[in-house]
Scaffold this active site. Structure first.
Site: not given
Lengths: 130, 120
Positions: A77-79
């Site tokens: 999941v992209c931060v």
């Protein structure tokens, strides 16, 4: 073939989220390797363990967790997208002073570099989005 | 590190959805990873480059300046789809950065040459 998958849309709102899962499951069944599944934009909402759909509906989040566990998938999941939308793991909660976490089992939070690396390492990077 | 050809395809207007803003972040990270990054703008995506974003009224941060800074990251290949521009009454002079305008069919050929196409 080595594949990576980019998921840009949220669960239950958009077909892209279901199609990405179905593509991943079909590719694995055919013997392909999935290097990484990267969740970006509203796609990060596929990774919240607090999702509670009605009992007669599919559980999109736990479906990813299960597929991930079975095939040792790297679900990232992209931060930055996660921070905007309140998807939090323990490290992020500590760093940002949040009082809860909600990242689903089998997912991890990391940077966009993981998407670029997936593009470099994979034969095909397949986008599911609007 | 292996260098691959990455094309980021921008198809949405700059505001109204978050795609344009978050996709710019992909461009910058791709450049930081020393990849061969290019951008294509088509459909309402051509509005992303329109000069003079004024976002005060909608309470959003304007990010027009980021396109101007792409050159500092060695991202200089910006392509716009001629048909999308014409349909919206735009010419390259209306845009905030230098671009190469090309017919859709040529843009398609360019996409074929890429290793990775990320469409937003």
């Amino acid at each position: 073939m080595i594949l990576s998958i980019l998921v840009n849309e949220g669960p239950y709102t958009h077909q892209a989220s279901d199609s990405a899962y179905q593509f991943a499951a079909a590719a694995l069944a055919k013997g392909h390797e999935i290097f990484r599944v990267f969740f970006y934009h509203d796609g990060v909402n596929n990774g919240t363990r607090l999702t509670t759909p009605p009992q007669d509906d599919r559980n999109i989040v736990s479906r990813w967790s299960k597929l991930g566990e079975e095939h040792k998938l790297d679900l990232v999941v992209c931060v930055a997208a996660a921070q905007r939308r309140g998807i939090v793991d323990e490290g992020e909660a500590r760093r940002n002073g949040k009082d809860a976490t909600n990242l689903a089992p089998g997912f991890r939070i990391s940077g966009l570099g993981q998407l670029i690396e997936a593009g470099i390492q994979s034969d095909r990077t397949v986008t599911f989005g609007d | 590190m292996t260098t691959k050809k990455f094309m980021i395809v921008n198809r949405k207007a700059p505001y109204g959805t978050v795609y344009a803003l978050e996709s710019l972040e992909v461009v910058l990270i791709g450049a930081a990873f020393e990849q061969d990054v290019s951008l294509a703008f088509m459909d309402d995506g051509v509005y992303q480059l329109k000069k003079g974003h004024q976002t005060k009224g909608i309470g959003m941060k304007a990010f027009e300046k980021t396109y101007g800074a792409l050159e500092d990251y060695d991202v200089t290949k910006l392509y716009v789809d001629q048909e999308s521009m014409a349909a919206r009454g735009l010419t390259p002079e209306d845009l905030c950065v230098p671009v190469e305008m090309m017919p859709r069919a040529d843009l398609g050929k360019l996409m074929e040459d890429q290793d990775v196409v990320l469409s937003f």
